[in-house]
Design an enzyme around this catalytic site. Structure first.
Site, PDB file in Angstrom:
ATOM      1  N   TYR A 182      -5.404   7.624  -6.187  1.00  0.00           N
ATOM      2  CA  TYR A 182      -4.363   6.658  -5.817  1.00  0.00           C
ATOM      3  C   TYR A 182      -4.501   6.282  -4.336  1.00  0.00           C
ATOM      4  O   TYR A 182      -4.493   5.109  -3.965  1.00  0.00           O
ATOM      5  CB  TYR A 182      -2.985   7.257  -6.096  1.00  0.00           C
ATOM      6  CG  TYR A 182      -1.831   6.387  -5.650  1.00  0.00           C
ATOM      7  CD1 TYR A 182      -1.508   5.225  -6.347  1.00  0.00           C
ATOM      8  CD2 TYR A 182      -1.077   6.729  -4.534  1.00  0.00           C
ATOM      9  CE1 TYR A 182      -0.457   4.429  -5.930  1.00  0.00           C
ATOM     10  CE2 TYR A 182      -0.020   5.937  -4.113  1.00  0.00           C
ATOM     11  CZ  TYR A 182       0.291   4.794  -4.816  1.00  0.00           C
ATOM     12  OH  TYR A 182       1.325   3.996  -4.412  1.00  0.00           O
ATOM     13  N   SER A 188       0.856  -1.179   0.000  1.00  0.00           N
ATOM     14  CA  SER A 188       0.000   0.000   0.000  1.00  0.00           C
ATOM     15  C   SER A 188       0.899   1.238   0.000  1.00  0.00           C
ATOM     16  O   SER A 188       2.034   1.176  -0.493  1.00  0.00           O
ATOM     17  CB  SER A 188      -0.931  -0.035   1.213  1.00  0.00           C
ATOM     18  OG  SER A 188      -1.798   1.078   1.193  1.00  0.00           O
ATOM     19  N   LYS A 229      -5.395   2.625  -2.598  1.00  0.00           N
ATOM     20  CA  LYS A 229      -4.507   1.981  -1.626  1.00  0.00           C
ATOM     21  C   LYS A 229      -5.198   1.850  -0.267  1.00  0.00           C
ATOM     22  O   LYS A 229      -4.886   0.974   0.522  1.00  0.00           O
ATOM     23  CB  LYS A 229      -3.201   2.771  -1.506  1.00  0.00           C
ATOM     24  CG  LYS A 229      -2.307   2.650  -2.744  1.00  0.00           C
ATOM     25  CD  LYS A 229      -1.913   1.198  -2.996  1.00  0.00           C
ATOM     26  CE  LYS A 229      -0.838   1.059  -4.070  1.00  0.00           C
ATOM     27  NZ  LYS A 229      -0.480  -0.353  -4.327  1.00  0.00           N
TER      28      LYS A 229
END
Lengths: 233, 103
Positions: free
Chosen positions: A144, A130, A148
């Site tokens: 993004y 992550s 994650k």
């Protein structure tokens, strides 16, 4: 040497995945890697698949290969990922779909298929990569970070579902590493990110294998459902 | 090449044998078409059913080269669950592959 142990790593043609595949091959693991492009790693105990991690049929073929050739899978490291920086108001929907497809759906597919092998052998270690973008709520990385964040949440739930099979599932919150993933990010943005860390420096590849070594060890059977951030975040 | 119902049934029986190896004798599933897999009359709990489905899927792929997702939307939207008995599961897989592979 870890003879007869099998590890599957996604996104192995370059960067972190390339490093980890060579590192674990060097330790005697049978390493299976995959990426959309060829790998230049040519050691005997490394097997490469040209696969998009979101292609369910191709992903299943990798696991059929593992079952037939090795009859077991000890470790899965979900490394494949893509990033894109943009203001939310300027982010195309295609970009959102692509980021979630690779960062979340691909990771999900590999976790699901790995679970099927690992649950039978009553042992397994799954590590999902992550980002500290989740905890730092970085501007310009909304999509993004959200993808994650999904990885972290999924990791925690999966760790519960797989706990009775002797499988641990953890995630690592990466800080910037000098790979292609951040190649296009302006220097001032990277410096601003590094400034938010307690330890203001790039993650070295060795830092990553140090942590993966710890998490995949048989002695780490009591550590699951955790997200470990680098850099003091 | 079309796979026969006998081949599919054999895969299901092998999978049950594998699952049974983890159970005490009083929890074991019968190796017969009428064996109930799902619902109140089944000896399998929900996780046991998950393990059986995974086992059947993997054996179909490894032994018969048949890739089938037994929990796709099609399976879950059937009027009668394919997982009720060994026979219903066998019938579902047989019909599914017939639709996949033209003669």
């Amino acid at each position: 040497m870890e003879l007869n142990k099998t590890i599957l790593i996604t996104g192995t043609s370059k960067g972190i995945g390339r490093y980890l595949s060579e590192y674990y091959a060097g330790k005697g693991f049978n390493v299976i890697g995959c990426s959309r492009s060829k790998s230049d790693l040519t050691v005997e105990n490394y097997h490469h698949f040209l696969t998009d991690v979101t292609d369910e049929t191709k992903v299943k073929e990798i696991f059929t290969f593992i079952r037939k050739k090795f009859s077991r899978l000890d470790v899965l490291i979900n490394n494949a990922g893509i990033a894109s920086m943009n203001h939310v108001m300027l982010t195309p929907i295609k970009s959102v779909e692509k980021i979630f497809s690779v960062n979340f759906t691909g990771m999900f597919l590999f976790c699901r298929e790995a679970s099927k092998i690992m649950s039978k052998q009553k042992f397994g270690r799954i590590i999902n990569l992550s980002s500290v973008a989740v905890k730092l709520d970085l501007e310009g990385e909304a999509v993004y970070a959200a993808s994650k964040s999904a990885v972290v949440s999924f990791t925690k739930v999966l760790s519960k579902e797989l706990s009775e099979f002797g499988i641990t599932v953890n995630s690592i919150g990466l800080t910037p590493v000098k790979t292609d993933l951040i190649k296009g990010v302006p220097e001032e943005k990277i410096n601003s990110l590094l400034d938010k860390l307690t330890l203001k420096k790039f993650t070295e590849l060795r830092d990553i294998s140090n942590l993966t070594d710890f998490l995949i060890g048989e002695e780490s059977s009591f550590i699951t459902g955790q997200n470990i951030n680098f850099g003091g975040v | 090449m079309k796979i026969s119902a006998d081949q599919i049934r054999e895969i299901i029986y092998e999978s049950i044998n594998e699952i049974n190896s983890f159970f005490n004798k009083d929890k074991q599933l019968g190796i017969k078409e009428e064996t109930v897999l799902y619902g109140q009359d089944s000896r399998l709990d929900s996780l046991g059913l998950v393990n059986l489905i995974v086992e059947v899927e993997q054996r179909l792929t490894d032994k018969l080269n048949l890739n089938i997702d037994l929990t796709d939307e099609k399976a879950l939207s059937q009027n009668q669950s394919p997982f009720l008995t060994v026979k219903s599961l066998c019938d579902y897989i047989y019909n599914h592959q017939n639709q996949q592979t033209p003669e």
